[in-house]
Design an enzyme around this catalytic site. Structure first.
Site, PDB file in Angstrom:
ATOM      1  N   GLU A   2      -2.533   8.137   9.606  1.00  0.00           N
ATOM      2  CA  GLU A   2      -3.319   8.587   8.458  1.00  0.00           C
ATOM      3  C   GLU A   2      -4.400   9.523   8.949  1.00  0.00           C
ATOM      4  O   GLU A   2      -4.948   9.326  10.031  1.00  0.00           O
ATOM      5  CB  GLU A   2      -3.965   7.345   7.852  1.00  0.00           C
ATOM      6  CG  GLU A   2      -4.450   7.463   6.438  1.00  0.00           C
ATOM      7  CD  GLU A   2      -5.052   6.153   5.982  1.00  0.00           C
ATOM      8  OE1 GLU A   2      -4.360   5.395   5.280  1.00  0.00           O
ATOM      9  OE2 GLU A   2      -6.214   5.889   6.352  1.00  0.00           O
ATOM     10  N   LYS A   3      -4.762  10.512   8.147  1.00  0.00           N
ATOM     11  CA  LYS A   3      -5.813  11.421   8.585  1.00  0.00           C
ATOM     12  C   LYS A   3      -7.139  10.675   8.651  1.00  0.00           C
ATOM     13  O   LYS A   3      -7.479   9.916   7.748  1.00  0.00           O
ATOM     14  CB  LYS A   3      -5.934  12.598   7.601  1.00  0.00           C
ATOM     15  CG  LYS A   3      -6.987  13.613   8.054  1.00  0.00           C
ATOM     16  CD  LYS A   3      -6.716  14.984   7.470  1.00  0.00           C
ATOM     17  CE  LYS A   3      -7.728  15.997   7.967  1.00  0.00           C
ATOM     18  NZ  LYS A   3      -7.629  16.245   9.416  1.00  0.00           N
ATOM     19  N   ARG A  36      -7.472  -7.887  -9.182  1.00  0.00           N
ATOM     20  CA  ARG A  36      -8.250  -9.088  -9.508  1.00  0.00           C
ATOM     21  C   ARG A  36      -9.627  -8.628  -9.963  1.00  0.00           C
ATOM     22  O   ARG A  36      -9.970  -7.446  -9.868  1.00  0.00           O
ATOM     23  CB  ARG A  36      -8.420  -9.967  -8.261  1.00  0.00           C
ATOM     24  CG  ARG A  36      -9.251  -9.291  -7.187  1.00  0.00           C
ATOM     25  CD  ARG A  36      -9.551 -10.180  -6.018  1.00  0.00           C
ATOM     26  NE  ARG A  36     -10.524  -9.561  -5.148  1.00  0.00           N
ATOM     27  CZ  ARG A  36     -10.266  -8.636  -4.241  1.00  0.00           C
ATOM     28  NH1 ARG A  36      -9.039  -8.224  -4.058  1.00  0.00           N
ATOM     29  NH2 ARG A  36     -11.220  -8.126  -3.507  1.00  0.00           N
ATOM     30  N   LYS A  86       0.807  -1.225   0.000  1.00  0.00           N
ATOM     31  CA  LYS A  86       0.000   0.000   0.000  1.00  0.00           C
ATOM     32  C   LYS A  86       0.841   1.276   0.000  1.00  0.00           C
ATOM     33  O   LYS A  86       0.443   2.287  -0.581  1.00  0.00           O
ATOM     34  CB  LYS A  86      -0.950   0.001   1.210  1.00  0.00           C
ATOM     35  CG  LYS A  86      -1.955  -1.131   1.115  1.00  0.00           C
ATOM     36  CD  LYS A  86      -3.009  -1.076   2.187  1.00  0.00           C
ATOM     37  CE  LYS A  86      -3.818  -2.375   2.147  1.00  0.00           C
ATOM     38  NZ  LYS A  86      -4.829  -2.461   3.149  1.00  0.00           N
ATOM     39  N   VAL A 120     -15.948  -9.425  -6.631  1.00  0.00           N
ATOM     40  CA  VAL A 120     -17.258 -10.032  -6.414  1.00  0.00           C
ATOM     41  C   VAL A 120     -18.331  -9.224  -7.132  1.00  0.00           C
ATOM     42  O   VAL A 120     -19.185  -9.760  -7.823  1.00  0.00           O
ATOM     43  CB  VAL A 120     -17.583 -10.073  -4.902  1.00  0.00           C
ATOM     44  CG1 VAL A 120     -19.015 -10.523  -4.656  1.00  0.00           C
ATOM     45  CG2 VAL A 120     -16.616 -10.981  -4.168  1.00  0.00           C
ATOM     46  N   GLU A 150      -9.610   1.604  -5.665  1.00  0.00           N
ATOM     47  CA  GLU A 150     -10.521   2.018  -4.595  1.00  0.00           C
ATOM     48  C   GLU A 150     -10.202   3.413  -4.085  1.00  0.00           C
ATOM     49  O   GLU A 150      -9.038   3.746  -3.840  1.00  0.00           O
ATOM     50  CB  GLU A 150     -10.409   1.043  -3.416  1.00  0.00           C
ATOM     51  CG  GLU A 150     -10.987  -0.324  -3.686  1.00  0.00           C
ATOM     52  CD  GLU A 150     -11.030  -1.195  -2.429  1.00  0.00           C
ATOM     53  OE1 GLU A 150     -10.473  -0.775  -1.383  1.00  0.00           O
ATOM     54  OE2 GLU A 150     -11.596  -2.286  -2.480  1.00  0.00           O
ATOM     55  N   GLY A 200      -7.294  -6.232   6.094  1.00  0.00           N
ATOM     56  CA  GLY A 200      -8.730  -6.396   6.283  1.00  0.00           C
ATOM     57  C   GLY A 200      -9.309  -5.645   7.447  1.00  0.00           C
ATOM     58  O   GLY A 200     -10.216  -6.102   8.120  1.00  0.00           O
ATOM     59  N   GLY A 201      -8.813  -4.465   7.732  1.00  0.00           N
ATOM     60  CA  GLY A 201      -9.423  -3.655   8.786  1.00  0.00           C
ATOM     61  C   GLY A 201      -8.983  -3.979  10.186  1.00  0.00           C
ATOM     62  O   GLY A 201      -9.502  -3.420  11.153  1.00  0.00           O
ATOM     63  N   GLU A 233      -6.429   1.981  -2.397  1.00  0.00           N
ATOM     64  CA  GLU A 233      -5.624   0.849  -2.836  1.00  0.00           C
ATOM     65  C   GLU A 233      -6.084   0.322  -4.192  1.00  0.00           C
ATOM     66  O   GLU A 233      -7.105   0.732  -4.711  1.00  0.00           O
ATOM     67  CB  GLU A 233      -5.669  -0.279  -1.806  1.00  0.00           C
ATOM     68  CG  GLU A 233      -7.006  -0.905  -1.574  1.00  0.00           C
ATOM     69  CD  GLU A 233      -6.917  -2.106  -0.629  1.00  0.00           C
ATOM     70  OE1 GLU A 233      -5.797  -2.475  -0.215  1.00  0.00           O
ATOM     71  OE2 GLU A 233      -7.958  -2.684  -0.319  1.00  0.00           O
TER      72      GLU A 233
END
Lengths: 170, 507
Positions: B202-203, B294, B118, B297, B277, B166-167, B290
């Site tokens: 990060e802000k 691929r 990232k 979904v 994204e 994943g958060g 990011e």
């Protein structure tokens, strides 16, 4: 006969008023009469017309006090003789009620990732007893009451089905 | 140009079926792989050939590179499509395919390694003038450096670990004191889990929307963006509903952000399909987050509003063909909404719900598309993820799309497992959703989960008479149909005995 739809807390009296033939009858729900026509009845459930609407019911689980059924895709619990049972329950509260709740069961099918509680260990209601994994998610099975772990029915790595007993808490 | 004649899908479920369908249209042979769990699955039935690759556990089957490549060689597949999840963003798998002479339908391993970093993505973005969320330039291992960065970019800030995706491990700090506390705890956690405490600051942007742009670039350097998808409605960083167009993107913003996407793709020499994204704040500022290297979904949402078949396009690009249209040929037509139907019980804290599905009714009708592996008699396995169906609706505008998907949700019947259908029903009628007032905290903000229970109950309320009639019918049928209203069979033992004789019931 008195029926209580548990999920909606609605109680209604219903009875067959008149049998027209093997499949048709007039029934009364509350104080309204309805035409009931049984279309088909087999192991898949029963299809019927109530007045002019089509319905499909599947009886999932039936015992003398209540039944779990699927009506047009909605899962509901209906209990019978609700008034009678309420009276009976009030007079029988006591140890018999708690012994039937010794069993802690799993709410989901899954694999045991970790056993948190220890045999003979004390647990409070809400304590995590065992952690299961299913569909990449972890679900904690928590003690349903305060007590002592009399027996653990599972170990790490075992597979459980829905409603399997995972522990006995006294 | 390499003619691809046979494609192996290194995946299962609905995406495997999706690839098989694209193959059929192109006259390409399809190869399925399956674990013990999936021997009777739909993708195995539909493929031209199917190879068993191992026991149920993903590690020993769908994540097992050797077994999959082996199946590829045995079947003589020219190419492998990885689907999403599993090995779709595994650069080593791409290398392994290449080494075996099998075309990987997707980006190169180099691109994948780059997208997975990232920080590297942000650096390139900044270089070419694509806005990124204000953040520390690199990772920080010292709390003083973190405080400095936070001063510069302004509180509140998010503290993130460079590891763990994943958060996970994201903490909020509203001021310097909190930042020092969180940094201390976070570094300890990270050191314990990963051996290192590489953090970045990060802000924090409140009330953000998650908006992503679909990208395709071919091996001749042609790149196009196929508009955006609004994916703000999420739970625990998992998307629930996606739609296009986004209410927050107007005619000026779309080509501007689209232009950034194409510029980025060219800069990193991207190949095949991907998604860029962004998060969008309440002032409609877009920041790159990011790159997903691929097919995603929610790709059908884009297919519905553009008329482009992304799978066929991917196969074409992998064959060395040019994208058969220009950016100016693409038109955004109508509105598409997708509801992810997961096998989780929204009334029980989204507990996973696996098991046999004895019966199901898939909705149809104008503008309805369902991508699913369900069929009456199938089994939803507890070994894989909980997505069982993607329900989509296309309409000429948002309202038509919304009404169509709402009706389809009411027609959708899946027996044997709990699903998130009641949650989607509650959202489709929610005034905030209808107004387009979306953000990643949508579910909490509008207390949707509280509404789900009442929506589920409302379904039963209309059926009160039918429910009582059904319950009454049970006793009538049990007595062999000879009952008269004034006779009460008070012998309950007899009743249950007759019942067992006359009926076999239950799931």
């Amino acid at each position: 006969m008195e029926f209580k739809i548990e999920d909606l807390a609605i109680t209604l009296n219903a009875e067959v008023v008149k049998r027209i033939n093997g499949n048709e009858m007039i029934i009364k729900i509350g104080d309204k009469e309805h035409k009931l026509h049984v279309i088909c009845c087999n192991s898949n459930g029963v299809e019927f017309m109530l007045d002019n609407s089509y319905h499909h019911a599947k009886y999932m689980h039936v015992n003398s006090a209540d039944m779990k059924l699927m009506v047009d895709g909605n899962l509901v619990t209906v209990s019978k003789y609700a008034e009678l049972r309420a009276i009976a329950q009030k007079s029988s509260a006591g140890p018999s009620a708690s012994t039937s709740q010794r069993f802690l069961t799993s709410s989901i099918p899954g694999r045991v990732v970790s056993v948190v509680a220890k045999p003979n260990g004390e647990v409070k209601k809400g304590d995590v007893v065992v952690v299961l994994e299913s569909m990449k998610m972890q679900v904690a099975i928590k003690a349903h009451k305060d007590g002592v772990i009399k027996e653990l029915k599972i170990k790490e790595g075992s597979s459980v089905s829905r409603n399997d007993v995972v522990a006995i808490i006294e | 140009m390499e003619m691809i004649k046979k494609i192996l899908t290194a995946n299962r479920g609905e995406i495997a079926i999706r690839v098989i369908r694209a193959c059929r249209e192109l006259g390409i042979k399809s190869v399925a792989v399956y674990s013990d769990e999936d021997a009777q699955a739909m993708h195995v039935r539909l493929a031209d050939e199917a190879y068993h690759i191992g026991p149920p556990s993903p590690r020993e089957s769908y994540l097992n590179m050797e077994r999959i490549i082996d199946a590829g060689k045995k079947s003589g597949a020219d190419a492998i499509h990885p689907g999403y999840g599993f090995l779709s963003e595994n650069a080593s798998f791409v290398d392994a395919c290449e080494k075996s002479g099998i075309i990987f339908i997707g980006p190169t391993s180099e691109t994948m390694r780059f997208s997975g970093d990232k920080m590297a993505v942000k650096t390139v973005a900044k270089k070419i003038g694509v806005p990124v969320v204000p953040a520390s330039d690199g990772t920080l291992d010292d709390v003083e450096k973190a405080v400095d960065v936070a001063e510069k970019i302004g509180y509140p800030v998010l503290l993130k670990s460079a590891f763990g995706g994943g958060g996970r491990g994201i903490r909020l700090a509203n001021d310097e004191k909190q930042l020092r506390q969180e940094f201390e705890m976070s570094s300890m956690e990270a050191k314990a889990a990963y051996g290192r405490a590489a953090m970045f600051v990060e802000k924090f942007l409140p009330r953000i929307r998650h908006i992503e742009f679909q990208l395709v670039r071919d091996s001749h350097g042609n790149a196009v963006y196929l508009f955006e998808r609004e994916c703000s409605i999420q739970r625990r960083y998992q998307k629930l509903i996606e739609m296009a167009p986004s209410p927050a993107v107007d005619e000026k913003t779309r080509p501007m952000v689209g232009g950034w996407v194409v510029k980025l793709a060219n800069e990193i020499n991207y190949l095949n399909a991907g998604t860029v994204e962004f998060i969008c704040d309440d002032k409609r500022n877009f920041y790159l987050i990011e790159i997903n290297s691929r097919l995603q979904v929610e790709h059908p949402v884009t297919e519905l509003i553009t008329g482009v078949d992304l799978l066929k396009l991917q196969i074409g690009v992998a064959s060395g063909e040019s994208i058969p249209f220009k950016q100016s040929d693409l038109k955004l037509n109508g509105c598409a909404i997708e509801c992810r139907i997961n096998a989780e019980d929204p009334l029980n804290d989204f507990a996973p719900s696996s098991g046999p599905v004895p019966s199901c009714i898939i909705p149809y009708g104008p503008g309805i598309r369902v991508d699913t592996y369900l069929f009456p008699g199938c089994t939803v396995s507890g070994y894989y993820d909980s997505l069982v169906a993607k329900l989509l609706a296309w309409g000429r505008d948002f309202d038509e799309s919304r009404r169509r998907i709402k009706n389809a949700l009411n027609e959708f019947y899946i027996e044997g497992i709990q699903t998130t259908i009641p949650l989607h029903k509650a959202i489709m009628d929610d005034p905030a959703f209808i107004a387009g007032d979306l953000s990643t905290d949508y579910l909490d903000r509008f207390k949707i989960l509280e509404k789900v229970e009442s929506v589920a109950k409302a379904g039963a309320k209309d059926k009160v008479d039918a429910i009582v009639a059904a319950a009454l019918l049970h006793s009538v049928l049990v007595r062999g149909g000879n009952s008269n209203s004034t006779e009460h069979n008070t012998n309950k033992w007899k009743e249950s005995g007759r019942f067992t004789r006359n009926f076999s019931y239950g799931i």
